[in-house]
Design an enzyme around this catalytic site. Sequence first.
Site, PDB file in Angstrom:
ATOM      1  N   GLU A 265       0.728  -1.094   0.027  1.00 54.28           N
ATOM      2  CA  GLU A 265      -0.017   0.200   0.120  1.00 54.28           C
ATOM      3  C   GLU A 265       0.705   1.419   0.211  1.00 54.28           C
ATOM      4  O   GLU A 265       0.497   2.149   0.503  1.00 54.28           O
ATOM      5  CB  GLU A 265      -0.957   0.000   1.155  1.00 54.28           C
ATOM      6  CG  GLU A 265      -0.213  -0.021   2.690  1.00 54.28           C
ATOM      7  CD  GLU A 265       0.224  -1.269   3.168  1.00 54.28           C
ATOM      8  OE1 GLU A 265       0.518  -1.388   4.353  1.00 54.28           O
ATOM      9  OE2 GLU A 265       0.128  -2.316   2.460  1.00 54.28           O
ATOM     10  N   HIS A 289      -8.462  -3.845  -0.940  1.00 55.00           N
ATOM     11  CA  HIS A 289      -7.564  -3.999   0.194  1.00 55.00           C
ATOM     12  C   HIS A 289      -6.614  -2.691   0.196  1.00 55.00           C
ATOM     13  O   HIS A 289      -6.591  -1.954   1.230  1.00 55.00           O
ATOM     14  CB  HIS A 289      -7.011  -5.196   0.372  1.00 55.00           C
ATOM     15  CG  HIS A 289      -6.194  -5.485   1.791  1.00 55.00           C
ATOM     16  ND1 HIS A 289      -6.948  -5.921   2.764  1.00 55.00           N
ATOM     17  CD2 HIS A 289      -5.162  -5.093   2.109  1.00 55.00           C
ATOM     18  CE1 HIS A 289      -5.998  -5.984   3.815  1.00 55.00           C
ATOM     19  NE2 HIS A 289      -4.887  -5.449   3.192  1.00 55.00           N
ATOM     20  N   GLU A 290      -5.869  -2.502  -0.820  1.00 55.14           N
ATOM     21  CA  GLU A 290      -4.736  -1.550  -0.681  1.00 55.14           C
ATOM     22  C   GLU A 290      -5.255  -0.142  -0.869  1.00 55.14           C
ATOM     23  O   GLU A 290      -4.799   0.595  -0.274  1.00 55.14           O
ATOM     24  CB  GLU A 290      -3.856  -1.771  -1.979  1.00 55.14           C
ATOM     25  CG  GLU A 290      -3.203  -3.220  -2.103  1.00 55.14           C
ATOM     26  CD  GLU A 290      -2.530  -3.925  -0.869  1.00 55.14           C
ATOM     27  OE1 GLU A 290      -2.069  -3.109  -0.067  1.00 55.14           O
ATOM     28  OE2 GLU A 290      -2.668  -4.996  -0.611  1.00 55.14           O
ATOM     29  N   HIS A 293      -6.344   0.821   2.684  1.00 51.53           N
ATOM     30  CA  HIS A 293      -5.015   0.981   3.608  1.00 51.53           C
ATOM     31  C   HIS A 293      -5.017   2.925   3.393  1.00 51.53           C
ATOM     32  O   HIS A 293      -4.064   3.307   4.412  1.00 51.53           O
ATOM     33  CB  HIS A 293      -3.938   0.481   2.978  1.00 51.53           C
ATOM     34  CG  HIS A 293      -3.511  -0.834   3.793  1.00 51.53           C
ATOM     35  ND1 HIS A 293      -3.245  -0.874   5.034  1.00 51.53           N
ATOM     36  CD2 HIS A 293      -3.298  -2.168   3.134  1.00 51.53           C
ATOM     37  CE1 HIS A 293      -3.226  -2.053   5.480  1.00 51.53           C
ATOM     38  NE2 HIS A 293      -2.973  -2.719   4.146  1.00 51.53           N
ATOM     39  N   GLU A 312      -4.050  -3.892   9.536  1.00 48.49           N
ATOM     40  CA  GLU A 312      -4.673  -4.974   8.733  1.00 48.49           C
ATOM     41  C   GLU A 312      -6.018  -5.375   8.999  1.00 48.49           C
ATOM     42  O   GLU A 312      -6.712  -5.864   8.074  1.00 48.49           O
ATOM     43  CB  GLU A 312      -3.686  -6.258   8.693  1.00 48.49           C
ATOM     44  CG  GLU A 312      -2.423  -5.718   8.170  1.00 48.49           C
ATOM     45  CD  GLU A 312      -2.325  -5.499   6.589  1.00 48.49           C
ATOM     46  OE1 GLU A 312      -3.470  -5.563   6.112  1.00 48.49           O
ATOM     47  OE2 GLU A 312      -1.317  -5.002   6.245  1.00 48.49           O
ATOM     48  N   ASP A 370       9.139  -9.318  10.593  1.00 43.76           N
ATOM     49  CA  ASP A 370       8.717 -10.119   9.588  1.00 43.76           C
ATOM     50  C   ASP A 370       8.488 -11.465   9.790  1.00 43.76           C
ATOM     51  O   ASP A 370       7.476 -12.198   9.358  1.00 43.76           O
ATOM     52  CB  ASP A 370      10.052 -10.205   8.381  1.00 43.76           C
ATOM     53  CG  ASP A 370      10.082  -9.104   7.696  1.00 43.76           C
ATOM     54  OD1 ASP A 370       9.274  -8.259   7.488  1.00 43.76           O
ATOM     55  OD2 ASP A 370      11.260  -8.834   6.793  1.00 43.76           O
ATOM     56  N   TYR A 378      -4.782  -9.761   9.997  1.00 43.83           N
ATOM     57  CA  TYR A 378      -5.719  -9.510   9.138  1.00 43.83           C
ATOM     58  C   TYR A 378      -7.374 -10.031   9.593  1.00 43.83           C
ATOM     59  O   TYR A 378      -8.267  -9.191   9.640  1.00 43.83           O
ATOM     60  CB  TYR A 378      -5.546 -10.210   7.728  1.00 43.83           C
ATOM     61  CG  TYR A 378      -4.623  -9.774   7.015  1.00 43.83           C
ATOM     62  CD1 TYR A 378      -4.528  -8.914   5.922  1.00 43.83           C
ATOM     63  CD2 TYR A 378      -3.079  -9.985   7.571  1.00 43.83           C
ATOM     64  CE1 TYR A 378      -3.293  -8.562   5.164  1.00 43.83           C
ATOM     65  CE2 TYR A 378      -2.101  -9.540   6.786  1.00 43.83           C
ATOM     66  CZ  TYR A 378      -2.050  -8.902   5.614  1.00 43.83           C
ATOM     67  OH  TYR A 378      -0.990  -8.458   5.020  1.00 43.83           O
TER      68      TYR A 378
END
Length: 652
Positions: A265, A289-290, A293, A312, A370, A378
């Site tokens: 995003e 979705h993006e 954001h 998320e 990460d 999410y």
Amino acid sequence: QDRSSLSNPHEVVVCHLQWEVQVDFEESVLRATARYTIRRNDPSAKVLSLDTAKLEIIAVSDQNGKELDHTHYGENAEKLHLGRRLDINLTDTVSHVVIEYETTPESSALQWLSPSQTLGKVHPYLFTQCQAIHARSLLPCQDRPGVKVTYKATVTVPKWAVCVMSAVQMIQSMSPRNEKTYVWIQDVPVSSYLIAMAVGQLERREISSRCAVWSEPAIVDVAAEEYSQTEMFLKTAEEIAGVPYAWGRYDLLCMPPSFPFGGMENVCLTFITPTTLAGDKSLADVVAHEIAHSWTGNLVTNATWDHFWLNEGWTTWLQRKIMARIHDDDRFLDFDAIGGYKDLRDTVEDDRMPPEFKKLVLDIGDKDPDDSYSIVAYEKGFNLLIALERRVGTEEFESFFQSYVKKFANQPLTTDDFRDFFTSSFPSHPDMRGFEWDRWLHEAGMPPEEPNFDRTLSYQSEALAESWAAVDQKGSPVPEENIRTWTSNQKICFLDTLQVLTGDKPLKVSTVNDLHKQYGFGESQNAEILFRYCQLALAAGDESMLLVVLKFITSQGRMKFTRPLYRSLFASKKWRKLARAAFFKNKDFYHPICAKMVAQDLLQIEGAEDSASASPNHFAFFDEEGKPTWVAASATILLAVGFGIMLGRRRS
């Protein structure tokens, strides 16, 4: 406190960046100067601390060109992901800090593609990926989501190349050396992980006055058609959020196939995987979705990665609201959420993920963010929000969401901030009595209550899945139902349900073959459908699908697909050598983040199986032909795999 960063914004914070960049494809480096405007939050502060990783610092000076004393500390061998702290000594008159530096080929934020790795096969390609803490390998910065800066970037590239950025383009000109120079401005403060750039042979197609699609020429028209609903998604998001889109332009860059995520995003310029090019716009919810954001994540941002679910979870909620309105059917939210809940259960039941990463509120400390990335943020986040919505009412909750965006725009927040704002907005709502906040936020595993989703749209898919399970388990006749008119989402729901029904006892190979004969799933151009069918086939032990699986995982690098399929191959002793060889042959194709995570998945499987014969501090590993070797300590393995992959990347 954000322990994923070595910087000190509580004492001195960076506010604005002027960034001059020369892109050198020959050496796979950026030669750059970062000029920061600083603000002292502590008037007595004498040091500005910045995050760096795999950068060569050449010179540091103040606004007048006077050299500033600085210390570039070494790496912590046990915390390589944190990089190196750059301390700059400040006098009372310093208002700007100027850092001349170069990236290195090992900079994890940068992926340099050779011409052979592009669609055009003529010119190289560069793109960045800074989330979560890789911006420090792109430029010295305060690399934490809670620090935001505005910026102006001047980027010089070869004359054949086009540069795109997470900002609004102001100028494009030819330099005296017959190179192109672009000037970009971002006036809305952004976190470092949202700074992005791509350089390659790119073309653009306009979708609306504020939206365009960029990609390599070979697929630009296909991508423009696939993402033609972008403006509609954007307008719908504005209506739901009650706040206009803040960033000026919203462009999409359809990425090379090695891009590791569905989308990223970056403000003004979403990066999106080409695996969404299904031909029927059925996977365009990734764009929704993006776009979402732009409000939840980019405008309202988690203070640290411990609160990643605020990005998320809210974005998944808003994405499904957008798509429900696009379809003009509120049941679509529930239909999509059913599949998401199945994905959440799969993740929570996977023993390879540590329990602490199955919570909404994390305690990452100084570990690599990460490693905590999963569907939990999410889908568990979405389920918390929808549980709140269905207690207080949809109209009231959507109004609360608009107030939430307005209150927390352009500032970081924590889970406590969200909870306090919600409880103050609904101080005595009767349906909130006894709500188990602590279990939702801090308990590992599935949500404390089962959602009651409307299954009207999923019923047909679920019924067909039950019929096929009966074929496999009871010898029932093969269903003759024709699903050619089904939407892709219905087919995905069918495959998801079939996976659930056969989780304890995989399908027989004969049943998998009948599925393919009946529906052609093994030849689907829809990546989501093909992925699920590959999972069923591998679980069944269907060797006829091996070539399809190997082609799928070596022709794209989206972690959603590559990691589970590699894990399935790794878990089979008869296919493991084949999977090892495929991984090592293609490791330079994958993005460093993807390569690192796939390697770690394999190490977990190897380590678990070899623990009986190896000491606790040793793991089995392998060479490029799949022959086992021995590597001494786990820290050495992470160095060799997680970063050795990056060190071994080709410069060309």
